[in-house]
Design an enzyme around this catalytic site. Structure first.
Site, short mmCIF file in Angstrom:
data_model
loop_
_atom_site.label_atom_id
_atom_site.label_comp_id
_atom_site.label_asym_id
_atom_site.label_seq_id
_atom_site.Cartn_x
_atom_site.Cartn_y
_atom_site.Cartn_z
N PRO A 9 3.09 -21.30 20.73
CA PRO A 9 2.85 -21.11 19.32
C PRO A 9 4.12 -20.36 18.39
O PRO A 9 4.74 -19.46 18.74
CB PRO A 9 1.54 -20.41 19.08
CG PRO A 9 1.57 -19.65 20.43
CD PRO A 9 2.26 -20.53 21.47
N ASN A 10 4.23 -20.98 17.29
CA ASN A 10 5.31 -20.66 16.18
C ASN A 10 6.83 -20.85 16.71
O ASN A 10 7.53 -20.82 15.84
CB ASN A 10 5.14 -19.29 15.94
CG ASN A 10 3.47 -18.87 15.27
OD1 ASN A 10 3.45 -19.60 14.43
ND2 ASN A 10 2.74 -18.20 15.81
N ARG A 17 12.00 -19.05 10.95
CA ARG A 17 10.95 -17.79 11.48
C ARG A 17 11.54 -16.57 11.91
O ARG A 17 12.19 -16.65 12.83
CB ARG A 17 10.26 -18.39 12.63
CG ARG A 17 9.10 -17.16 13.27
CD ARG A 17 8.69 -17.67 14.62
NE ARG A 17 7.72 -16.65 15.11
CZ ARG A 17 7.49 -16.47 16.27
NH1 ARG A 17 7.93 -17.22 17.12
NH2 ARG A 17 6.42 -15.45 16.42
N TYR A 22 14.66 -14.04 15.77
CA TYR A 22 14.65 -14.90 16.50
C TYR A 22 15.89 -15.88 16.38
O TYR A 22 16.05 -16.70 17.05
CB TYR A 22 13.33 -15.79 16.27
CG TYR A 22 12.11 -15.12 16.81
CD1 TYR A 22 11.72 -14.92 18.11
CD2 TYR A 22 10.92 -14.67 15.86
CE1 TYR A 22 10.35 -14.24 18.53
CE2 TYR A 22 10.00 -14.12 16.20
CZ TYR A 22 9.98 -13.80 17.50
OH TYR A 22 8.54 -13.09 17.80
N ASN A 73 8.10 -20.23 27.42
CA ASN A 73 8.03 -19.09 26.24
C ASN A 73 6.63 -19.19 25.85
O ASN A 73 6.53 -20.32 24.80
CB ASN A 73 9.01 -19.23 25.29
CG ASN A 73 9.15 -18.08 24.40
OD1 ASN A 73 8.07 -17.40 23.96
ND2 ASN A 73 10.35 -17.94 23.47
N ALA A 76 2.72 -15.70 21.57
CA ALA A 76 1.75 -14.58 21.49
C ALA A 76 0.81 -14.81 22.78
O ALA A 76 0.35 -13.91 23.06
CB ALA A 76 1.08 -14.85 20.35
N GLU A 97 9.50 -16.75 32.80
CA GLU A 97 8.76 -16.55 31.80
C GLU A 97 10.01 -15.99 30.72
O GLU A 97 10.93 -15.19 31.28
CB GLU A 97 7.86 -15.07 32.03
CG GLU A 97 7.56 -14.58 30.78
CD GLU A 97 6.81 -13.43 30.94
OE1 GLU A 97 6.30 -13.08 32.14
OE2 GLU A 97 6.27 -12.54 29.94
N HIS A 99 11.64 -15.05 27.03
CA HIS A 99 11.38 -14.43 25.55
C HIS A 99 12.50 -14.39 25.00
O HIS A 99 13.56 -13.99 25.46
CB HIS A 99 10.73 -13.07 25.61
CG HIS A 99 9.31 -13.17 26.09
ND1 HIS A 99 8.26 -13.87 25.55
CD2 HIS A 99 8.98 -12.63 27.24
CE1 HIS A 99 7.07 -13.76 26.42
NE2 HIS A 99 7.71 -12.88 27.52
N ARG A 106 9.86 -4.01 20.99
CA ARG A 106 8.97 -4.27 19.96
C ARG A 106 7.65 -3.43 19.75
O ARG A 106 7.55 -2.59 20.58
CB ARG A 106 9.13 -5.77 19.74
CG ARG A 106 10.49 -6.33 19.46
CD ARG A 106 10.41 -7.79 19.49
NE ARG A 106 9.59 -8.36 18.18
CZ ARG A 106 9.14 -9.57 17.83
NH1 ARG A 106 9.35 -10.50 18.79
NH2 ARG A 106 8.76 -9.86 16.86
C1 DQA Z 1 8.31 -14.38 21.85
C2 DQA Z 1 7.74 -13.13 21.97
C3 DQA Z 1 6.13 -12.91 21.44
O1 DQA Z 1 5.95 -11.61 21.35
C4 DQA Z 1 6.17 -13.65 20.13
O2 DQA Z 1 4.55 -13.65 19.86
C5 DQA Z 1 6.58 -14.90 20.24
C6 DQA Z 1 8.04 -14.99 20.66
C7 DQA Z 1 9.82 -14.26 22.07
O3 DQA Z 1 10.39 -15.53 22.16
O4 DQA Z 1 10.63 -13.42 21.83
O5 DQA Z 1 6.03 -15.72 19.40
O6 DQA Z 1 7.94 -14.91 23.08
#
Ligand code: DQA
Length: 143
Positions: A9-10, A17, A22, A73, A76, A97, A99, A106
């Protein structure tokens, strides 16, 4: 070998964003970077993004059934989705995994991942450069 890159998501809003967190690369740019890296490595790479948890669960089932490695990725969902964890746990091939940000620098709620203990490896904090790195490792370790 076919590798899936699944973004949660996002992440479709990359570029717009929170660019200070990011970066300015869009999701389309990221997908092109992954596909191009795959071409260099002789690996088929398919990149998908969804904001819907059930869709992600279905994609993980597809990867599990096909025996494909996954760069995930989960955004959240990383921090709380037992459904995504349970689906990822069915993979037989490696799970990376990933990020973009260094989640450990953070908010405290980002420090825990429900995925890390079932992942082959975790990459965090290298920006979008983490994706080609993950793909290079997977290509070098076909299993
Ligand atoms: C994320 C880190 C997560 O905490 C966050 O909710 C994201 C992106 C990252 O790529 O740094 O949506 O996975």
């Amino acid at each position: 070998m076919k590798v899936f890159v699944f973004n949660g998501p996002n992440l479709g809003r990359l570029g717009k964003r929170e660019p200070s967190v990011y970066g300015s690369t869009t999701h389309d740019d990221l997908a092109a970077l992954c596909v191009q890296t795959g071409e260099e490595l002789g690996v088929e790479v398919e990149v998908r993004q969804t904001d819907h948890e059930g869709e992600m669960v279905g994609w993980l089932h597809e990867a599990a059934d096909g025996g494909h490695p996954v760069v995930l990725n989960a955004g959240a969902w990383t921090h709380y989705s037992i459904a995504v964890r349970d689906a990822a746990a069915q993979l037989s091939a490696p799970l990376i995994e990933l990020h973009i940000s260094n989640v450990h620098k953070r908010e405290a709620f980002r420090h825990h991942s429900v995925l890390s203990d079932i992942a082959t490896a975790v990459i965090a904090g290298l920006g979008v450069d983490g994706y080609p790195l993950a793909l290079r490792w997977l290509a070098a370790h076909p299993g």
